[in-house]
Scaffold this active site. Sequence first.
Site, PDB file in Angstrom:
ATOM      1  N   GLU A  69     100.064  -0.389  20.262  1.00 10.41           N
ATOM      2  CA  GLU A  69      99.691   0.529  21.347  1.00 10.41           C
ATOM      3  C   GLU A  69      99.984   1.980  20.991  1.00 10.41           C
ATOM      4  O   GLU A  69      99.253   2.887  21.412  1.00 10.41           O
ATOM      5  CB  GLU A  69     100.400   0.100  22.641  1.00 10.41           C
ATOM      6  CG  GLU A  69      99.823  -1.217  23.156  1.00 10.41           C
ATOM      7  CD  GLU A  69     100.591  -1.817  24.323  1.00 10.41           C
ATOM      8  OE1 GLU A  69      99.963  -2.330  25.250  1.00 10.41           O
ATOM      9  OE2 GLU A  69     101.851  -1.795  24.299  1.00 10.41           O
ATOM     10  N   GLU A  94     101.992 -10.033  23.049  1.00  8.09           N
ATOM     11  CA  GLU A  94     102.795 -10.173  24.275  1.00  8.09           C
ATOM     12  C   GLU A  94     102.608 -11.523  24.957  1.00  8.09           C
ATOM     13  O   GLU A  94     103.592 -12.112  25.443  1.00  8.09           O
ATOM     14  CB  GLU A  94     102.478  -9.026  25.249  1.00  8.09           C
ATOM     15  CG  GLU A  94     103.096  -7.687  24.853  1.00  8.09           C
ATOM     16  CD  GLU A  94     102.225  -6.871  23.921  1.00  8.09           C
ATOM     17  OE1 GLU A  94     101.289  -7.444  23.312  1.00  8.09           O
ATOM     18  OE2 GLU A  94     102.469  -5.661  23.799  1.00  8.09           O
ATOM     19  N   ALA A 125     107.734  -3.242  21.593  1.00  6.31           N
ATOM     20  CA  ALA A 125     108.892  -2.979  22.447  1.00  6.31           C
ATOM     21  C   ALA A 125     110.043  -3.831  21.945  1.00  6.31           C
ATOM     22  O   ALA A 125     109.833  -4.938  21.432  1.00  6.31           O
ATOM     23  CB  ALA A 125     108.554  -3.340  23.886  1.00  6.31           C
ATOM     24  N   GLY A 131     103.788  -2.954  21.382  1.00  6.41           N
ATOM     25  CA  GLY A 131     103.889  -1.509  21.594  1.00  6.41           C
ATOM     26  C   GLY A 131     103.603  -0.707  20.339  1.00  6.41           C
ATOM     27  O   GLY A 131     103.202   0.459  20.418  1.00  6.41           O
TER      28      GLY A 131
HETATM   29  N1  COA Z   1     112.413  -6.389  19.233  1.00  8.36           N
HETATM   30  C1  COA Z   1     113.682  -6.635  18.897  1.00  8.36           C
HETATM   31  N2  COA Z   1     114.044  -7.068  17.671  1.00  8.36           N
HETATM   32  C2  COA Z   1     113.072  -7.264  16.764  1.00  8.36           C
HETATM   33  C3  COA Z   1     111.719  -7.010  17.049  1.00  8.36           C
HETATM   34  C4  COA Z   1     111.396  -6.557  18.362  1.00  8.36           C
HETATM   35  N3  COA Z   1     110.145  -6.272  18.715  1.00  8.36           N
HETATM   36  N4  COA Z   1     110.978  -7.286  15.947  1.00  8.36           N
HETATM   37  C5  COA Z   1     111.868  -7.680  15.013  1.00  8.36           C
HETATM   38  N5  COA Z   1     113.116  -7.677  15.498  1.00  8.36           N
HETATM   39  C6  COA Z   1     114.352  -8.030  14.803  1.00  8.36           C
HETATM   40  C7  COA Z   1     114.465  -9.526  14.587  1.00  8.36           C
HETATM   41  O1  COA Z   1     115.015 -10.159  15.731  1.00  8.36           O
HETATM   42  C8  COA Z   1     115.377  -9.579  13.386  1.00  8.36           C
HETATM   43  O2  COA Z   1     116.709  -9.388  13.812  1.00  8.36           O
HETATM   44  P1  COA Z   1     117.930 -10.127  13.025  1.00  8.36           P
HETATM   45  O3  COA Z   1     117.934  -9.500  11.656  1.00  8.36           O
HETATM   46  O4  COA Z   1     119.114  -9.786  13.847  1.00  8.36           O
HETATM   47  O5  COA Z   1     117.580 -11.585  12.993  1.00  8.36           O
HETATM   48  C9  COA Z   1     114.965  -8.348  12.578  1.00  8.36           C
HETATM   49  O6  COA Z   1     114.295  -7.497  13.486  1.00  8.36           O
HETATM   50  C10 COA Z   1     114.015  -8.656  11.452  1.00  8.36           C
HETATM   51  O7  COA Z   1     112.932  -9.413  11.996  1.00  8.36           O
HETATM   52  P2  COA Z   1     112.275 -10.657  11.234  1.00  8.36           P
HETATM   53  O8  COA Z   1     111.458 -11.401  12.233  1.00  8.36           O
HETATM   54  O9  COA Z   1     113.335 -11.413  10.495  1.00  8.36           O
HETATM   55  O10 COA Z   1     111.399  -9.843  10.177  1.00  8.36           O
HETATM   56  P3  COA Z   1     110.029 -10.273   9.483  1.00  8.36           P
HETATM   57  O11 COA Z   1     109.728  -9.182   8.513  1.00  8.36           O
HETATM   58  O12 COA Z   1     110.082 -11.679   9.003  1.00  8.36           O
HETATM   59  O13 COA Z   1     108.929 -10.245  10.682  1.00  8.36           O
HETATM   60  C11 COA Z   1     107.798  -9.247  12.562  1.00  8.36           C
HETATM   61  C12 COA Z   1     108.597  -9.009  11.255  1.00  8.36           C
HETATM   62  C13 COA Z   1     107.569  -7.873  13.150  1.00  8.36           C
HETATM   63  C14 COA Z   1     106.466  -9.959  12.247  1.00  8.36           C
HETATM   64  C15 COA Z   1     108.611 -10.152  13.527  1.00  8.36           C
HETATM   65  O14 COA Z   1     109.929  -9.641  13.618  1.00  8.36           O
HETATM   66  C16 COA Z   1     108.063 -10.221  14.925  1.00  8.36           C
HETATM   67  O15 COA Z   1     107.152 -11.000  15.191  1.00  8.36           O
HETATM   68  N6  COA Z   1     108.603  -9.394  15.857  1.00  8.36           N
HETATM   69  C17 COA Z   1     108.227  -9.413  17.256  1.00  8.36           C
HETATM   70  C18 COA Z   1     106.870  -8.778  17.459  1.00  8.36           C
HETATM   71  C19 COA Z   1     106.465  -8.823  18.923  1.00  8.36           C
HETATM   72  O16 COA Z   1     106.363  -9.858  19.539  1.00  8.36           O
HETATM   73  N7  COA Z   1     106.201  -7.615  19.486  1.00  8.36           N
HETATM   74  C20 COA Z   1     105.813  -7.478  20.868  1.00  8.36           C
HETATM   75  C21 COA Z   1     107.005  -7.210  21.697  1.00  8.36           C
HETATM   76  S1  COA Z   1     106.553  -7.031  23.425  1.00  8.36           S
END
Ligand code: COA
Length: 258
Positions: free
Chosen positions: A112, A132, A66, A109
């Site tokens: 999911e 989460e 999400a 998500g």
């Molecule tokens: N929601 C909103 N923005 C997100 C996102 C999410 N679920 N996942 C990534 N982004 C955004 C980051 O904030 C970042 O934005 P920016 O460029 O403005 O800084 C951009 O996407 C790139 O993310 P980044 O973390 O730099 O990429 P990465 O390749 O190093 O890591 C992930 C990728 C997916 C491992 C990491 O972004 C992450 O852990 N995301 C959250 C996952 C999560 O907790 N999901 C459950 C949500 S309920």
Amino acid sequence: MADFRNLVLAIDDRVATLTVNRPDVRNALDTETVDEFHRALDAVRQARSTVLIVTGAGDKAFVSGADINAIRARTRDDALASINSRLMSAIESHDAVSIAAVNGYALGGGCEVALACDLRIAASTAVFGLPEPTLGIIPGAGGTQRLPRIVGLGRAKEMILTGARWDATRALEAGLVSRVVPLPELMAAARALAGQVLALGPLAVRLAKAALNASSQMPLSAGLAFESTAQAITFESADKREGTTAFLEKRKPVFKGD
Ligand code: COA
């Protein structure tokens, strides 16, 4: 074909491919994307596609979960409205057989979405997790319910209660995915899997999917009655006549889905 801002939907004969297309935010699902996903599922149903392949744009993420900005703004009432959970249920109960082609991070998500699909294959670079609780919330779109049904309660607890991320090898061992391939081969592998589904009787596939889904929702006696009823429908079908005749005539069946 419907127009989407955050998705790409390609419908080719009986196979639809839906790509979540927000690579800048690792294909996170915000409210607009969830709405578009529902509209795409409707379009796939109207096109009478037999298979739906779901994947993510780019080479980093399938779906990163999400959108955390949307999550921050959501209230208790939003959660009770099951915004994301209803999407996963719509995928799970869709007429088409869904294949998650997991091309990178499938977190929250995103994991999911994959769990709601019927079949899951992964690139060797894929990463699965339900993180989460690291955000102070719980998986709310089926994670605590579908993951244990697929990999068992013990493994599901290990992932969710420790915040573990599983690489593709661990996901394969756990039965979360059925196949792992190098990333460049992922979509070809998904299409090959779709081809295996397309060779089957379409009505039989739809009814078998419904019966399989019923297996986790009803007691055995009701599930067996459901199965017999579904089998009775296939027994009166043109597909059954064609399938059995083709076998006896030593030729490939030409199914029509009736
Ligand atoms: N929601 C909103 N923005 C997100 C996102 C999410 N679920 N996942 C990534 N982004 C955004 C980051 O904030 C970042 O934005 P920016 O460029 O403005 O800084 C951009 O996407 C790139 O993310 P980044 O973390 O730099 O990429 P990465 O390749 O190093 O890591 C992930 C990728 C997916 C491992 C990491 O972004 C992450 O852990 N995301 C959250 C996952 C999560 O907790 N999901 C459950 C949500 S309920």
